[in-house]
Design an enzyme around this catalytic site. Structure first.
Site, PDB file in Angstrom:
ATOM      1  N   SER A  96      40.539  46.551  44.251  1.00 63.84           N
ATOM      2  CA  SER A  96      39.345  47.041  43.597  1.00 63.84           C
ATOM      3  C   SER A  96      39.563  48.267  42.711  1.00 63.84           C
ATOM      4  O   SER A  96      38.805  49.229  42.735  1.00 63.84           O
ATOM      5  CB  SER A  96      38.344  47.300  44.722  1.00 63.84           C
ATOM      6  OG  SER A  96      37.224  47.807  44.299  1.00 63.84           O
ATOM      7  N   SER A  97      40.609  48.187  41.901  1.00 61.20           N
ATOM      8  CA  SER A  97      40.867  49.272  40.952  1.00 61.20           C
ATOM      9  C   SER A  97      39.734  49.377  39.933  1.00 61.20           C
ATOM     10  O   SER A  97      39.397  50.480  39.493  1.00 61.20           O
ATOM     11  CB  SER A  97      42.189  49.028  40.226  1.00 61.20           C
ATOM     12  OG  SER A  97      42.191  47.749  39.630  1.00 61.20           O
ATOM     13  N   ASP A 156      32.511  46.479  46.374  1.00 58.65           N
ATOM     14  CA  ASP A 156      33.588  47.386  45.980  1.00 58.65           C
ATOM     15  C   ASP A 156      33.058  48.743  45.525  1.00 58.65           C
ATOM     16  O   ASP A 156      33.558  49.795  45.929  1.00 58.65           O
ATOM     17  CB  ASP A 156      34.431  46.758  44.859  1.00 58.65           C
ATOM     18  CG  ASP A 156      34.966  45.396  45.258  1.00 58.65           C
ATOM     19  OD1 ASP A 156      34.917  45.068  46.448  1.00 58.65           O
ATOM     20  OD2 ASP A 156      35.439  44.667  44.363  1.00 58.65           O
ATOM     21  N   GLY A 168      44.817  44.686  39.553  1.00 58.51           N
ATOM     22  CA  GLY A 168      44.852  43.244  39.794  1.00 58.51           C
ATOM     23  C   GLY A 168      45.380  42.883  41.173  1.00 58.51           C
ATOM     24  O   GLY A 168      45.820  41.773  41.404  1.00 58.51           O
ATOM     25  N   ALA A 169      45.332  43.813  42.111  1.00 57.60           N
ATOM     26  CA  ALA A 169      45.907  43.560  43.431  1.00 57.60           C
ATOM     27  C   ALA A 169      44.834  43.270  44.474  1.00 57.60           C
ATOM     28  O   ALA A 169      45.118  43.166  45.653  1.00 57.60           O
ATOM     29  CB  ALA A 169      46.758  44.744  43.867  1.00 57.60           C
ATOM     30  N   GLU A 183      34.315  37.994  53.338  1.00 58.25           N
ATOM     31  CA  GLU A 183      34.802  37.782  51.964  1.00 58.25           C
ATOM     32  C   GLU A 183      33.926  36.758  51.259  1.00 58.25           C
ATOM     33  O   GLU A 183      33.595  35.710  51.830  1.00 58.25           O
ATOM     34  CB  GLU A 183      36.255  37.300  52.030  1.00 58.25           C
ATOM     35  CG  GLU A 183      37.105  37.817  50.907  1.00 58.25           C
ATOM     36  CD  GLU A 183      37.275  39.329  50.971  1.00 58.25           C
ATOM     37  OE1 GLU A 183      36.539  40.035  50.264  1.00 58.25           O
ATOM     38  OE2 GLU A 183      38.146  39.797  51.724  1.00 58.25           O
TER      39      GLU A 183
END
Ligand code: GLA
Length: 386
Positions: free
Chosen positions: A124-125, A170, A120-121, A32
Site C-alpha cells: 500500500s505505497s 489502506d 507495487g508490493a 481480503e
C-alpha cells in the site's frame, strides 16, 4: 532522515519552516477483498513509510522532487492536470483535487518525497503517499480535517483521479494504525477497534515475492463488479441488502446456488472471509495463534481458488512458509497478483524461517525474495524535520 533533509535543503533552500509528513504502509492479517463489499478487515500499519519533507509556499505552486525517480515536477494548484509522463505525481494532484472538492483550499509547497514502502508490493505505497501528501497540504493550508474524512478523501483521490477503484482499508489504517495493535475495521460504517498484537511471543513476517502486481488493477475492478452483481441477485431474497456484507453464511448456503458459477465463487470468498475475520479476531484476543494461522491458511485457499487473485509465486511462498516449524499460518496480503505474503510465526523462529523460506522460494521460482519481521506501527503524523 538527516540525509533527505540535506537533499531538501540543497534543492529548495534551507530557510523557513521545514516539516516532515510521514504515512506508513500496511500489511493485512486477514479480510481480503472485503472492504469494498462493506465487510471486515484486520490490517496493521508497518514501520515502513512514505516521507514527504515539505515547506509551505505562498504562490499556489507545488514543486515536487522524487528521490526514487530522481525527477522534478512543478504544477499550479489552480490548474491541475493528470500526468501520463510522470504518473507518480498523480497521487499528489489527486489529493489536491479531492481537498478542493471538500471545500479545503490546499496550500502550495516545496516537497521532497522519499520512503521505504516498496512500490507495487501490496504494502500500500500508494495510500501511504496519498495520506502523506494530504497531511502536508492541510498543514500548508493551516486547517484541520477529521481523520476519517481524510481517509475518505484520499480514497476518492485514488478512485477518481488515479483511476483505481480501491476500497478504504489502506488509507484508513495508514491514518488509524497504532503501535502494538491491528485495527479491526467495519468497512460499512468505518467503526473500528484496536486488537492488541504486542505479544512478544508472536511475530509477523512480510514475505515479498518480488513480483509486481501490475495486472491487478483491471482484474480488481472486474472483481468489484462481480461482487456487486452477486449481491444484487441475492437481494431478490432479502430486499434492502446492497452489498455482500449484508448476507450471512447461512443465507449464502441457501441462495448461493442460484448464482452463476463465477459469481458463486466470488460471493463464497467474500462472505466466508467476513466470517473468518470475526473468528480470527476472537482467537487473537485469546492468544490462540494456531487458530489464527488456520484462518489465514483458509483465507489464502479461498483467494486462490474462489476469488482467483493469487499467482504462482504467492502460492509457493505461502505453501512453503506453512511447512516450516514455528509458522502458524501464511497467506497472500493486499490486492494479489504478486506482491507480498504475510506469515504469523512463533517469536524466535524469524531468522530460521526467513532463511529457509528464501532458499525454498528461490529454488522453486528462480527469484530472490525479501523476507523480514515487522511490528504494528503508529499511523500517519506530521513533525518538524530534523
Ligand atoms: C487493495 C485495495 C484495498 C483492498 C485490497 C484487497 O490493497 O487498495 O482497498 O481492497 O486491495 O483486500
Amino acid at each position: 532522515m538527516s540525509r533527505t533533509l540535506d537533499q531538501f535543503k540543497a534543492r529548495f533552500g534551507a530557510s523557513g519552516d521545514i516539516r516532515l509528513s510521514r504515512a506508513p504502509g500496511r500489511v493485512n492479517l486477514i479480510g481480503e477483498h472485503t472492504d469494498y463489499n462493506g465487510g471486515f478487515v484486520l490490517p496493521l500499519a508497518i514501520d515502513r513509510s512514505v516521507d514527504i519533507i515539505f515547506r509551505p509556499r505562498g504562490d499556489g505552486k507545488v514543486r515536487l522532487w522524487s528521490v526514487l525517480y530522481e525527477r522534478e515536477e512543478t504544477f499550479e494548484l489552480g490548474r491541475i492536470e493528470k500526468s501520463d509522463d510522470q504518473p507518480w505525481t498523480n497521487y499528489v494532484k489527486g489529493v489536491a483535487v479531492a481537498l478542493r472538492e471538500e471545500g479545503v483550499r490546499p496550500g502550495g509547497m516545496d516537497a521532497l518525497i522519499s520512503g521505504a514502502v516498496p512500490l507495487g508490493a501490496g504494502l500500500s505505497s500508494s495510500a501511504a503517499f496519498e495520506v502523506a501528501a494530504a497531511q502536508a497540504f492541510i498543514q500548508c493550508a493551516g486547517v484541520e480535517i477529521e481523520p476519517e474524512r481524510l481517509a475518505r478523501l484520499c480514497q476518492r483521490a485514488e478512485n477518481e483521479f488515479v483511476g483505481v477503484k480501491c476500497g478504504i482499508m489502506d488509507q484508513f489504517v495508514s491514518i488509524f494504525g497504532r503501535r502494538g495493535a491491528a485495527v479491526l475495521i467495519d468497512c460499512m460504517d468505518l467503526s473500528h477497534e484496536l486488537v492488541p498484537l504486542d505479544d512478544r511471543a508472536v511475530s509477523i513476517l512480510i514475505c515479498n515475492t518480488m513480483v509486481r502486481h501490475e495486472l491487478g488493477s483491471s482484474q480488481y475492478n472486474i472483481r468489484r463488479r462481480q461482487c456487486e452483481t452477486a449481491a444484487r441477485e441475492m437481494a431478490r431474497h432479502k430486499p434492502g441488502a446492497k452489498l455482500l456484507r449484508d448476507f450471512t453464511w447461512d443465507e449464502f448456503e441457501q441462495w448461493g446456488g442460484e448464482l452463476s458459477t463465477t459469481l458463486r465463487m466470488r460471493a463464497r470468498h467474500v462472505i466466508g472471509e467476513n466470517r473468518r475475520v470475526g473468528q480470527a479476531v476472537q482467537s487473537l484476543r485469546r492468544g490462540d495463534y494456531e487458530a489464527v494461522g488456520a484462518r489465514m491458511n483458509e483465507s489464502h485457499a479461498s483467494l486462490q481458488s474462489d476469488y482467483e487473485v493469487s499467482c504462482i509465486e504467492l502460492d509457493v511462498m505461502s505453501a512453503e512458509a506453512r511447512k516450516l516449524p514455528g509458522v502458524y499460518g501464511a497467506r497472500m496480503t493486499g490486492g494479489g497478483f504478486g506482491g507480498c505474503a504475510v506469515a504469523l510465526a512463533r517469536a524466535g523462529t524469524e531468522a530460521d524461517v526467513a532463511s529457509a523460506l528464501s532458499q525454498r522460494y528461490e529454488e522453486a521460482t528462480g527469484i530472490k525474495p525479501e523476507i523480514y519481521a515487522c511490528r504494528p506501527a503508529e499511523g500517519a503524523r506530521v513533525e518538524p524535520a530534523t
